[in-house]
Design an enzyme around this catalytic site. Structure first.
Site, short mmCIF file in Angstrom:
data_model
loop_
_atom_site.label_atom_id
_atom_site.label_comp_id
_atom_site.label_asym_id
_atom_site.label_seq_id
_atom_site.Cartn_x
_atom_site.Cartn_y
_atom_site.Cartn_z
N CYS A 88 0.51 4.53 2.09
CA CYS A 88 -0.51 4.44 3.12
C CYS A 88 -0.08 5.52 4.11
O CYS A 88 1.11 5.73 4.34
CB CYS A 88 -0.49 3.07 3.78
SG CYS A 88 -1.93 2.82 4.84
N HIS A 145 4.73 3.94 13.36
CA HIS A 145 3.58 4.34 12.54
C HIS A 145 2.25 3.96 13.17
O HIS A 145 1.19 4.29 12.65
CB HIS A 145 3.68 3.75 11.14
CG HIS A 145 3.04 2.40 11.00
ND1 HIS A 145 3.38 1.31 11.79
CD2 HIS A 145 2.06 1.95 10.17
CE1 HIS A 145 2.66 0.26 11.43
NE2 HIS A 145 1.86 0.62 10.45
N GLY A 146 2.29 3.21 14.27
CA GLY A 146 1.03 2.77 14.87
C GLY A 146 1.34 1.94 16.09
O GLY A 146 2.47 1.97 16.61
N ASP A 193 0.86 -1.18 0.00
CA ASP A 193 0.00 0.00 0.00
C ASP A 193 0.90 1.24 0.00
O ASP A 193 1.14 1.87 1.03
CB ASP A 193 -0.93 -0.01 1.21
CG ASP A 193 -2.02 1.05 1.09
OD1 ASP A 193 -2.08 1.73 0.04
OD2 ASP A 193 -2.81 1.19 2.04
N GLY A 241 0.80 -1.37 15.92
CA GLY A 241 1.32 -2.59 15.31
C GLY A 241 0.55 -3.81 15.77
O GLY A 241 0.18 -3.92 16.94
N PHE A 294 -9.39 3.60 8.11
CA PHE A 294 -10.49 4.10 8.92
C PHE A 294 -10.60 5.62 8.86
O PHE A 294 -9.70 6.31 8.39
CB PHE A 294 -10.31 3.66 10.38
CG PHE A 294 -9.11 4.29 11.04
CD1 PHE A 294 -9.18 5.54 11.64
CD2 PHE A 294 -7.89 3.63 11.07
CE1 PHE A 294 -8.07 6.13 12.24
CE2 PHE A 294 -6.77 4.21 11.68
CZ PHE A 294 -6.86 5.45 12.25
N ASN A 316 -8.06 -2.20 7.96
CA ASN A 316 -7.23 -1.32 8.79
C ASN A 316 -7.42 0.15 8.45
O ASN A 316 -6.99 1.02 9.19
CB ASN A 316 -5.76 -1.71 8.63
CG ASN A 316 -5.35 -1.77 7.17
OD1 ASN A 316 -6.17 -2.01 6.28
ND2 ASN A 316 -4.10 -1.53 6.90
N HIS A 340 3.34 6.66 5.64
CA HIS A 340 4.13 5.70 6.42
C HIS A 340 4.54 4.44 5.65
O HIS A 340 5.03 3.49 6.24
CB HIS A 340 3.50 5.38 7.79
CG HIS A 340 2.10 4.85 7.78
ND1 HIS A 340 1.13 5.29 8.65
CD2 HIS A 340 1.51 3.90 7.04
CE1 HIS A 340 0.01 4.63 8.43
NE2 HIS A 340 0.22 3.78 7.46
#
Ligand code: 5GP
Ligand code: MN
Ligand code: MN
Length: 481
Positions: free
Chosen positions: A99, A404-405, A96, A407, A205, A203, A329
């Protein structure tokens, strides 16, 4: 992973280069506390070690605390490759392409929005196409899709989706200048045409949050954030268009690896020298995928503003709906960094990792120059997200990158087996969060407990000094693709 993991300090763990043959540098993983066990249970550390075998890697192979297994490179991975002798690898960017995350602020307060949250999420649902294979609301011609690939966010704003000022607070101002649509296959175009202006699934949103806490007053002020304020976050990427670009070039690069007889520990690390035709073409095509994603998030921002206008019967300007920032990211960038006292040009691969440049860096918006680049880190739909700011330490140690999150800690299939839609919804309603999803699996796969604790991840990147906490956002309503 059963190999070595040597403690450097509370936040840094090293896989030394003598762990296996072919490693050119150490791998350093940022982690700590209870995440260490999950790290051991995953093969992602092995992947971080494998990345260090790539020709021309500069500095260490790095991984952020949200590390988990990905195609070739781990998700959460950062690797810089020399601009003359290095390689570029689609697996180091991800399927992606671009993303990323966009954050919008408002002048609204919790009390303005909470009573209308169901209506607001339903309106967003109506106005922003979502779900697997979801299609946008416009029908592009072939020459128009090429304009999107070339111009990215600029194309969207020029066509009435959003405000000029949005571009100034978007990474790359929403447009990678090296994009060349002639390097993109017709198959990618064909997949991209109907999907432009759609969220996608799982994922990805759209979330309405409020600012629960502020940790850095100066940075928060520069970002226009204050306690109790309503914000909107969107997370999505380049849809089937970027996926096809990655797929096409993985094939090209696998062929290249075979032809030149490059020995790699994992076939998924397929790559090409940055200065070869294959490498150059991929970088130009990747830039097109990145531009598609910026156009996509720009269009979605426009529909977010329209949805608020519809719900609250006020102008978006009047509600102060300014974009705070938009970050990629999943991307590779040609950047200049100080390495061992030398200025060097490198291709920084960030896969599930976010650029986090410090104050006064020439590539960040002038309005943030005195504090640093906003860094947008989603956690999960039950616990919320963080806004961070880039630091000098991150610039020196991780090529200006951070996590980035939260995870994943659980695979999608495991989450589907383990959770129920009703259980998740009830739990979220108990916290005052309204959830609406296009698909049942979208909810199950994204269960808050399928992710690591965002607090733990942030503690590591903040503790290590890679980026600094600015604000915490907590959801009121979530729209899942
Ligand atoms: P990825 O790009 O890896 O799919 O997702 C980035 C991060 O977004 C994930 O690591 C996870 O922490 C976070 N995330 C996924 N779904 C949601 C959500 O619905 N809300 C929030 N706030 N974060 C999410
Ligand atoms: Mn994505
Ligand atoms: Mn993502």
């Amino acid at each position: 992973y059963e190999g070595p993991l040597e403690k450097i300090d509370d936040f840094r763990w090293k896989i030394p280069r003598d762990y296996k043959s072919g490693m050119n540098t150490d791998a350093v993983i940022y982690s700590g506390g209870e995440m260490l066990q999950a790290l051991r249970e995953d093969d992602a550390p092995e992947q971080a070690a494998n990345v260090s075998c790539l020709p021309g890697i500069v500095g260490n192979s790095l991984a952020m605390p949200d590390i988990h297994w990905g195609y070739g490179f781990p998700i959460g991975g950062v690797a810089a490759m020399d601009a003359d002798e290095g390689v570029i690898s689609p697996g180091g960017i991800g399927f992606d392409i671009n993303c990323g995350v966009r954050l919008v602020r408002t002048d609204l307060e919790i009390a303005d929005v909470q009573p209308h949250i169901k209506e607001l999420i339903s309106t967003l649902f109506k106005n922003v196409p979502s779900g697997v294979g979801s299609e946008g609301l416009i029908n592009l011609t072939k020459s128009q899709i090429d304009e999107v690939l070339l111009e990215g966010g600029e194309w969207a704003v020029r066509n009435g989706y959003g405000w000029d000022e949005d571009l100034l607070v978007t990474e790359e101002e929403g447009r990678m200048k090296n994009a060349d649509p002639s390097k993109v296959s017709d198959k990618s175009r064909k997949r991209g045409i109907p999907q432009l202006g759609s969220l996608g699934s799982g994922n990805h949103f759209l979330e309405v949050d409020y600012v629960e806490d502020i940790f850095d007053e100066d940075a928060a002020k520069a970002f226009g954030l204050r306690k109790g304020q309503i914000t909107v976050t969107v997370h999505c990427g380049s849809r089937g268009c970027g996926h096809q670009i990655a797929t096409d070039y993985l094939q090209v690069m696998e062929r290249n690896v075979k032809q030149v007889g490059l020995q790699l520990p994992d076939r998924q690390l397929a790559c090409a020298p940055v200065n070869s035709k294959d490498g150059e073409n991929y970088f130009k095509a990747m830039a097109c995928g990145a531009n598609y994603a910026w156009a996509n998030r720009q269009m979605i921002l426009h529909w977010i503003r329209e949805s608020f206008e519809e719900c609250f019967k006020r102008d978006a300007e009047n509600m102060g709906m300014h974009q705070v920032y938009d970050v990629a990211h999943n991307i590779a960038k040609l950047e200049e960094h100080n390495v061992d006292g030398q200025r060097r040009k490198v291709y920084v691969h960030r896969k599930g990792a976010t650029r986090a440049f410090p104050k006064e860096h020439p590539e960040i918006p002038s309005c943030y120059s005195s504090v640093g680049q906003p860094v947008l880190i989603p956690g999960d739909m039950g616990h919320g997200s963080y806004v961070l700011v880039g630091t000098e330490c991150g610039m020196a140690e991780t090529f200006g990158s951070t996590c980035h999150g939260a995870g994943r800690i659980m695979s999608r299939s495991e989450a589907i087996r383990k959770f129920t839609v009703q259980g998740i919804k009830t739990n979220m309603e108990g916290r005052g969060i309204f959830l609406k999803s296009a698909t049942k699996d979208g909810i199950l796969e994204e269960a808050p407990d399928a992710y690591k604790s965002i607090e733990n991840v942030i503690d590591v990147v903040a503790g290590a000094g890679l980026s600094k906490k600015v604000a915490k956002l907590v959801p009121l309503g979530v729209m899942k693709g």
